[in-house]
Scaffold this motif. Structure first.
Motif, PDB file in Angstrom:
ATOM      1  N   LEU A  66       0.136  15.275  -8.549  1.00 47.22           N
ATOM      2  CA  LEU A  66      -0.168  13.853  -8.415  1.00 47.22           C
ATOM      3  C   LEU A  66       0.627  12.982  -9.390  1.00 47.22           C
ATOM      4  O   LEU A  66       0.434  11.768  -9.439  1.00 47.22           O
ATOM      5  N   ALA A  67       1.535  13.607 -10.147  1.00 48.17           N
ATOM      6  CA  ALA A  67       2.337  12.851 -11.113  1.00 48.17           C
ATOM      7  C   ALA A  67       3.316  11.937 -10.387  1.00 48.17           C
ATOM      8  O   ALA A  67       3.798  12.238  -9.294  1.00 48.17           O
ATOM      9  N   GLU A  68       3.614  10.809 -11.007  1.00 46.11           N
ATOM     10  CA  GLU A  68       4.600   9.877 -10.471  1.00 46.11           C
ATOM     11  C   GLU A  68       5.973  10.143 -11.098  1.00 46.11           C
ATOM     12  O   GLU A  68       6.041  10.603 -12.239  1.00 46.11           O
ATOM     13  N   PRO A  69       7.062   9.870 -10.348  1.00 45.15           N
ATOM     14  CA  PRO A  69       7.059   9.393  -8.963  1.00 45.15           C
ATOM     15  C   PRO A  69       6.708  10.529  -8.001  1.00 45.15           C
ATOM     16  O   PRO A  69       7.178  11.645  -8.171  1.00 45.15           O
ATOM     17  N   MET A  70       5.880  10.212  -7.021  1.00 39.18           N
ATOM     18  CA  MET A  70       5.345  11.243  -6.137  1.00 39.18           C
ATOM     19  C   MET A  70       6.114  11.356  -4.825  1.00 39.18           C
ATOM     20  O   MET A  70       6.244  12.439  -4.268  1.00 39.18           O
ATOM     21  N   ILE A  71       6.641  10.241  -4.322  1.00 43.18           N
ATOM     22  CA  ILE A  71       7.257  10.219  -2.987  1.00 43.18           C
ATOM     23  C   ILE A  71       8.775  10.133  -3.104  1.00 43.18           C
ATOM     24  O   ILE A  71       9.319   9.133  -3.593  1.00 43.18           O
ATOM     25  N   HIS A  72       9.470  11.160  -2.653  1.00 43.63           N
ATOM     26  CA  HIS A  72      10.934  11.122  -2.635  1.00 43.63           C
ATOM     27  C   HIS A  72      11.392  10.405  -1.373  1.00 43.63           C
ATOM     28  O   HIS A  72      10.809  10.569  -0.300  1.00 43.63           O
ATOM     29  N   LYS A  73      12.456   9.612  -1.505  1.00 43.38           N
ATOM     30  CA  LYS A  73      12.975   8.878  -0.353  1.00 43.38           C
ATOM     31  C   LYS A  73      13.750   9.764   0.607  1.00 43.38           C
ATOM     32  O   LYS A  73      13.977   9.376   1.764  1.00 43.38           O
ATOM     33  N   ALA A  74      14.158  10.960   0.166  1.00 41.49           N
ATOM     34  CA  ALA A  74      15.014  11.830   0.985  1.00 41.49           C
ATOM     35  C   ALA A  74      14.179  12.701   1.915  1.00 41.49           C
ATOM     36  O   ALA A  74      14.089  13.910   1.758  1.00 41.49           O
ATOM     37  N   PHE A  75      13.535  12.048   2.877  1.00 42.78           N
ATOM     38  CA  PHE A  75      12.916  12.778   3.984  1.00 42.78           C
ATOM     39  C   PHE A  75      12.976  11.860   5.203  1.00 42.78           C
ATOM     40  O   PHE A  75      12.965  10.636   5.053  1.00 42.78           O
ATOM     41  N   PRO A  76      13.082  12.422   6.403  1.00 42.26           N
ATOM     42  CA  PRO A  76      13.292  11.590   7.591  1.00 42.26           C
ATOM     43  C   PRO A  76      11.983  10.967   8.080  1.00 42.26           C
ATOM     44  O   PRO A  76      11.406  11.362   9.088  1.00 42.26           O
ATOM     45  N   GLY A  77      11.504   9.987   7.339  1.00 42.77           N
ATOM     46  CA  GLY A  77      10.264   9.329   7.704  1.00 42.77           C
ATOM     47  C   GLY A  77       9.958   8.212   6.734  1.00 42.77           C
ATOM     48  O   GLY A  77      10.757   7.887   5.860  1.00 42.77           O
ATOM     49  N   GLY A  78       8.775   7.630   6.883  1.00 42.27           N
ATOM     50  CA  GLY A  78       8.357   6.548   6.017  1.00 42.27           C
ATOM     51  C   GLY A  78       6.908   6.705   5.616  1.00 42.27           C
ATOM     52  O   GLY A  78       6.275   7.740   5.857  1.00 42.27           O
ATOM     53  N   ILE A  79       6.342   5.665   5.040  1.00 40.98           N
ATOM     54  CA  ILE A  79       4.979   5.716   4.542  1.00 40.98           C
ATOM     55  C   ILE A  79       3.991   5.948   5.685  1.00 40.98           C
ATOM     56  O   ILE A  79       3.022   6.705   5.553  1.00 40.98           O
ATOM     57  N   GLU A  80       4.224   5.317   6.831  1.00 42.69           N
ATOM     58  CA  GLU A  80       3.325   5.521   7.975  1.00 42.69           C
ATOM     59  C   GLU A  80       3.342   6.979   8.430  1.00 42.69           C
ATOM     60  O   GLU A  80       2.313   7.529   8.813  1.00 42.69           O
ATOM     61  N   ASP A  81       4.508   7.622   8.370  1.00 42.71           N
ATOM     62  CA  ASP A  81       4.593   9.032   8.758  1.00 42.71           C
ATOM     63  C   ASP A  81       3.796   9.919   7.799  1.00 42.71           C
ATOM     64  O   ASP A  81       3.157  10.883   8.223  1.00 42.71           O
ATOM     65  N   ASP A 113       1.865   2.716  -6.600  1.00 39.27           N
ATOM     66  CA  ASP A 113       2.315   1.333  -6.532  1.00 39.27           C
ATOM     67  C   ASP A 113       1.459   0.557  -5.523  1.00 39.27           C
ATOM     68  O   ASP A 113       1.185   1.044  -4.424  1.00 39.27           O
ATOM     69  N   GLU A 114       1.049  -0.654  -5.880  1.00 40.15           N
ATOM     70  CA  GLU A 114       0.140  -1.420  -5.025  1.00 40.15           C
ATOM     71  C   GLU A 114       0.721  -1.658  -3.638  1.00 40.15           C
ATOM     72  O   GLU A 114      -0.004  -1.573  -2.629  1.00 40.15           O
ATOM     73  N   ALA A 115       2.000  -1.948  -3.559  1.00 40.76           N
ATOM     74  CA  ALA A 115       2.624  -2.205  -2.256  1.00 40.76           C
ATOM     75  C   ALA A 115       2.641  -0.947  -1.394  1.00 40.76           C
ATOM     76  O   ALA A 115       2.385  -1.006  -0.177  1.00 40.76           O
ATOM     77  N   ILE A 116       2.932   0.206  -2.014  1.00 41.85           N
ATOM     78  CA  ILE A 116       2.940   1.466  -1.273  1.00 41.85           C
ATOM     79  C   ILE A 116       1.534   1.816  -0.820  1.00 41.85           C
ATOM     80  O   ILE A 116       1.317   2.257   0.326  1.00 41.85           O
ATOM     81  N   GLN A 117       0.544   1.626  -1.689  1.00 38.65           N
ATOM     82  CA  GLN A 117      -0.842   1.891  -1.317  1.00 38.65           C
ATOM     83  C   GLN A 117      -1.273   1.009  -0.152  1.00 38.65           C
ATOM     84  O   GLN A 117      -1.954   1.474   0.778  1.00 38.65           O
ATOM     85  N   GLU A 140      -2.889   0.616   5.356  1.00 34.99           N
ATOM     86  CA  GLU A 140      -2.787  -0.196   6.572  1.00 34.99           C
ATOM     87  C   GLU A 140      -2.216   0.607   7.736  1.00 34.99           C
ATOM     88  O   GLU A 140      -2.437   0.250   8.901  1.00 34.99           O
ATOM     89  N   ALA A 141      -1.500   1.687   7.447  1.00 32.87           N
ATOM     90  CA  ALA A 141      -0.896   2.497   8.504  1.00 32.87           C
ATOM     91  C   ALA A 141      -1.926   3.223   9.350  1.00 32.87           C
ATOM     92  O   ALA A 141      -1.631   3.617  10.483  1.00 32.87           O
ATOM     93  N   GLU A 142      -3.134   3.400   8.842  1.00 27.21           N
ATOM     94  CA  GLU A 142      -4.136   4.181   9.583  1.00 27.21           C
ATOM     95  C   GLU A 142      -4.405   3.595  10.961  1.00 27.21           C
ATOM     96  O   GLU A 142      -4.516   4.332  11.954  1.00 27.21           O
ATOM     97  N   ALA A 143      -4.518   2.270  11.063  1.00 30.95           N
ATOM     98  CA  ALA A 143      -4.796   1.642  12.359  1.00 30.95           C
ATOM     99  C   ALA A 143      -3.673   1.919  13.350  1.00 30.95           C
ATOM    100  O   ALA A 143      -3.926   2.226  14.531  1.00 30.95           O
ATOM    101  N   ALA A 144      -2.430   1.836  12.892  1.00 37.54           N
ATOM    102  CA  ALA A 144      -1.296   2.098  13.778  1.00 37.54           C
ATOM    103  C   ALA A 144      -1.272   3.559  14.213  1.00 37.54           C
ATOM    104  O   ALA A 144      -0.951   3.867  15.372  1.00 37.54           O
ATOM    105  N   VAL A 145      -1.614   4.469  13.305  1.00 35.85           N
ATOM    106  CA  VAL A 145      -1.638   5.896  13.644  1.00 35.85           C
ATOM    107  C   VAL A 145      -2.720   6.172  14.681  1.00 35.85           C
ATOM    108  O   VAL A 145      -2.501   6.912  15.650  1.00 35.85           O
ATOM    109  N   ARG A 146      -3.889   5.585  14.503  1.00 31.46           N
ATOM    110  CA  ARG A 146      -4.974   5.805  15.473  1.00 31.46           C
ATOM    111  C   ARG A 146      -4.603   5.239  16.839  1.00 31.46           C
ATOM    112  O   ARG A 146      -4.940   5.828  17.875  1.00 31.46           O
ATOM    113  N   ALA A 147      -3.890   4.126  16.857  1.00 35.92           N
ATOM    114  CA  ALA A 147      -3.437   3.555  18.140  1.00 35.92           C
ATOM    115  C   ALA A 147      -2.408   4.483  18.781  1.00 35.92           C
ATOM    116  O   ALA A 147      -2.418   4.667  20.020  1.00 35.92           O
TER     117      ALA A 147
END
Length: 298
Positions: free
Chosen positions: A57-72, A273-277, A282-289
């Motif tokens: 759970l240490a930061e930075p936790m999310i590497h940009k080098a993967f073929p996806g985004g926060i919603e994924d 990060d607040e923006a990432i959180q 917010e992505a949950e609604a789009a995923v459920r749709a």
């Protein structure tokens, strides 16, 4: 060459470990064919990999080098918690094109899936085991047990399956903190038989880190009244690979950037990060749709 290299990396955070493992594979992996290659595809890069993440759970936790985004990432965590278990096909219906399995389905309902007998697929009656519940109960009763394990592999199905589970097992043990009474650390070993290092591995590691935090550790804490934190994550991949078709993209998006210098902070996000959180939740609604749209057509 007669031996597949066995590579080892150890880093503090998920992002650092992911980057170091990809780099080790790129520099020391061997070329291999795969059963999924298309004509003209370059050979893949492959190795057996052992990754230790000391503080998942240490930061930075999310590497940009993967073929996806926060919603994924949000979608994958929801999938590991059961949101797509109903996408598994009816094996008695040849026209059913849904999935062969989900990881959560195998872990939460092992044996409830179809098993093959004499060429026919039938329900595996009387053999429905919630491994997640059993693991939690074992760790609550005896934190130092070596038997808190979950598996996915079902030989009666998977030996003949075109795309059998990559995840094979999860193993847990609690380490009591001598300096913080009432606190224990959940250590986890994860084994994959096959792990797509570029296309899937980061999401796999991120997803199971949150699964361990929100499902396993949270349940143990609730039942025992203890503070349960995430200890080290050990990630074993029998085949850790970058498919030949993806090597050029990986080189452009990561390896060339590493050669140009810069810090890990330039190549990673902080999950806290607040923006990432905000994006993540917010992505949950789009995923459920998205899931509902799939349900409507399958």
């Amino acid at each position: 060459m007669k031996n597949i290299p066995v590579l080892h990396v150890c880093e503090n955070s998920l992002a650092a470990a992911h980057e170091k493992a990809l780099t080790a594979l790129y520099q020391n992996g061997v070329r291999f064919r795969t059963q999924y290659d298309k004509p003209g595809d370059p050979l893949s890069l492959d190795c057996t990999m052992n990754i230790t993440v000391l503080d998942p759970l240490a930061e930075p936790m999310i590497h940009k080098a993967f073929p996806g985004g926060i919603e994924d990432l949000r979608e994958y965590v929801m999938e590991l918690c059961g949101a797509k278990d109903h996408w598994v096909k009816n094996m008695n219906d040849p026209a059913d094109t849904r999935w062969e399995y989900t990881y959560h389905g195998r872990l939460a309902g092992y044996g409830a899936w179809q098993e093959k007998r004499d060429g026919q697929s039938v329900r595996a009656g009387g053999f429905d085991i919630n491994q997640i519940e059993h693991v939690i109960a074992k760790l609550v009763k005896q934190p130092f047990t070596r038997q808190a394990q979950m598996i996915t592999w079902m030989p009666n199905i998977d030996l003949d399956c075109f795309d059998p589970p990559c995840l094979q097992s999860l193993w847990y043990r609690l380490m009591e903190d001598d300096e913080q009474p009432g606190t224990s650390w959940l250590n986890c070993n994860v084994r994959f038989r096959s792990n797509d290092a570029w296309g899937a591995s980061f999401m796999n590691m991120f997803g199971f880190t949150l699964f361990n935090r929100d499902v396993i550790a949270a349940a143990i804490a609730q039942r025992t009244g203890r503070t349960i934190k995430l200890g080290r994550l050990n990630w074993q991949a029998d085949s850790y690979h970058i498919y030949g078709k993806d090597i050029a993209e990986a080189k452009t998006r990561l390896f060339d950037r590493l050669a140009a210098g810069g810090s890990l902070a330039d190549r990673a996000f902080e999950f806290s990060d607040e923006a990432i959180q905000e994006m993540y939740h917010e992505a949950e609604a789009a995923v459920r749709a998205k899931i509902a749209a799939y349900d409507a057509t399958h």
